[in-house]
Design a protein around this motif. Structure first.
Motif, short mmCIF file in Angstrom:
data_model
loop_
_atom_site.label_atom_id
_atom_site.label_comp_id
_atom_site.label_asym_id
_atom_site.label_seq_id
_atom_site.Cartn_x
_atom_site.Cartn_y
_atom_site.Cartn_z
N GLU A 109 0.82 -1.21 0.00
CA GLU A 109 0.00 0.00 0.00
C GLU A 109 0.85 1.26 0.00
O GLU A 109 0.48 2.26 -0.59
N ARG A 110 1.98 1.23 0.69
CA ARG A 110 2.86 2.41 0.71
C ARG A 110 3.50 2.57 -0.66
O ARG A 110 3.87 1.58 -1.29
N PRO A 111 3.67 3.82 -1.12
CA PRO A 111 4.24 4.02 -2.45
C PRO A 111 5.62 3.35 -2.59
O PRO A 111 6.48 3.51 -1.73
N ALA A 128 12.24 -6.93 1.66
CA ALA A 128 11.50 -5.75 1.22
C ALA A 128 12.40 -4.81 0.43
O ALA A 128 13.58 -4.67 0.73
N CYS A 129 11.81 -4.20 -0.58
CA CYS A 129 12.45 -3.15 -1.37
C CYS A 129 11.65 -1.87 -1.20
O CYS A 129 10.44 -1.92 -0.98
N ASP A 130 12.33 -0.76 -1.32
CA ASP A 130 11.65 0.52 -1.29
C ASP A 130 12.57 1.55 -1.95
O ASP A 130 13.78 1.36 -2.02
N ALA A 131 11.97 2.60 -2.42
CA ALA A 131 12.74 3.72 -2.94
C ALA A 131 13.14 4.61 -1.77
O ALA A 131 12.43 4.65 -0.75
N PRO A 132 14.26 5.31 -1.89
CA PRO A 132 14.65 6.23 -0.82
C PRO A 132 13.70 7.42 -0.77
O PRO A 132 13.00 7.71 -1.75
N PRO A 133 13.67 8.14 0.36
CA PRO A 133 12.77 9.29 0.49
C PRO A 133 12.94 10.34 -0.61
O PRO A 133 11.95 10.91 -1.07
N ASP A 134 14.16 10.57 -1.08
CA ASP A 134 14.35 11.58 -2.12
C ASP A 134 13.78 11.15 -3.48
O ASP A 134 13.68 11.95 -4.40
N GLY A 137 10.71 9.50 -3.42
CA GLY A 137 9.29 9.32 -3.16
C GLY A 137 8.92 8.12 -2.31
O GLY A 137 7.75 7.92 -1.99
N GLY A 138 9.90 7.32 -1.93
CA GLY A 138 9.63 6.17 -1.07
C GLY A 138 9.86 6.53 0.38
O GLY A 138 10.06 7.69 0.74
#
Length: 126
Positions: A8-10, A23-29, A31-32
């Motif tokens: 659900e989180r971008p 888990a994978c995610d984009a860094p805050p800069d 958009g993650g």
């Protein structure tokens, strides 16, 4: 096979092989939330892990006194269409210079290294 599913989180994505998950995610800069590995870090981890395993297997098979392998991998993209995996391999143990050289030559047999060095084709299945 690895299965990846968005959350659900971008940008956050869970991946699993059916036994283990991550888990994978984009860094805050980007958009993650930075809540997981970045996808390129998984490429670095795949190469580094395979190098460490290949060297450990080689040392065990040839009875070399290798105590530990530490591999640091950095993916660099100096220009469009070029990817460079910079690998720093540290070998610990009472190894002769000849044994160290043999081990570093054996690193070239790493299956992930061979995969990344070959021609890559990505196919989307329906």
């Amino acid at each position: 096979m690895i299965r990846c599913q968005s959350q659900e989180r971008p940008y956050r994505t869970i991946f699993t092989n059916g036994t283990f998950s991550g888990a994978c995610d984009a860094p805050p800069d980007k958009g993650g939330e930075g809540d997981g590995f970045r996808p390129h870090e998984l490429l670095e981890a795949a190469l580094g892990s395979c190098l460490a395993m290949t060297l450990s297997m080689y040392a065990r098979h040839h009875r070399l006194p290798l105590e530990e392998v530490t591999v640091s991998v950095t993916l660099e993209r100096p220009e469009a269409g070029t990817s460079v995996f910079a690998c720093d391999i540290r070998l610990t143990g009472d190894l002769s210079e000849t044994a160290r050289a043999r081990l570093l030559r054996a690193a070239r047999a790493c299956p992930v290294r061979k995969t990344l060095a070959g021609q890559l084709v990505v196919v989307e299945k329906d």
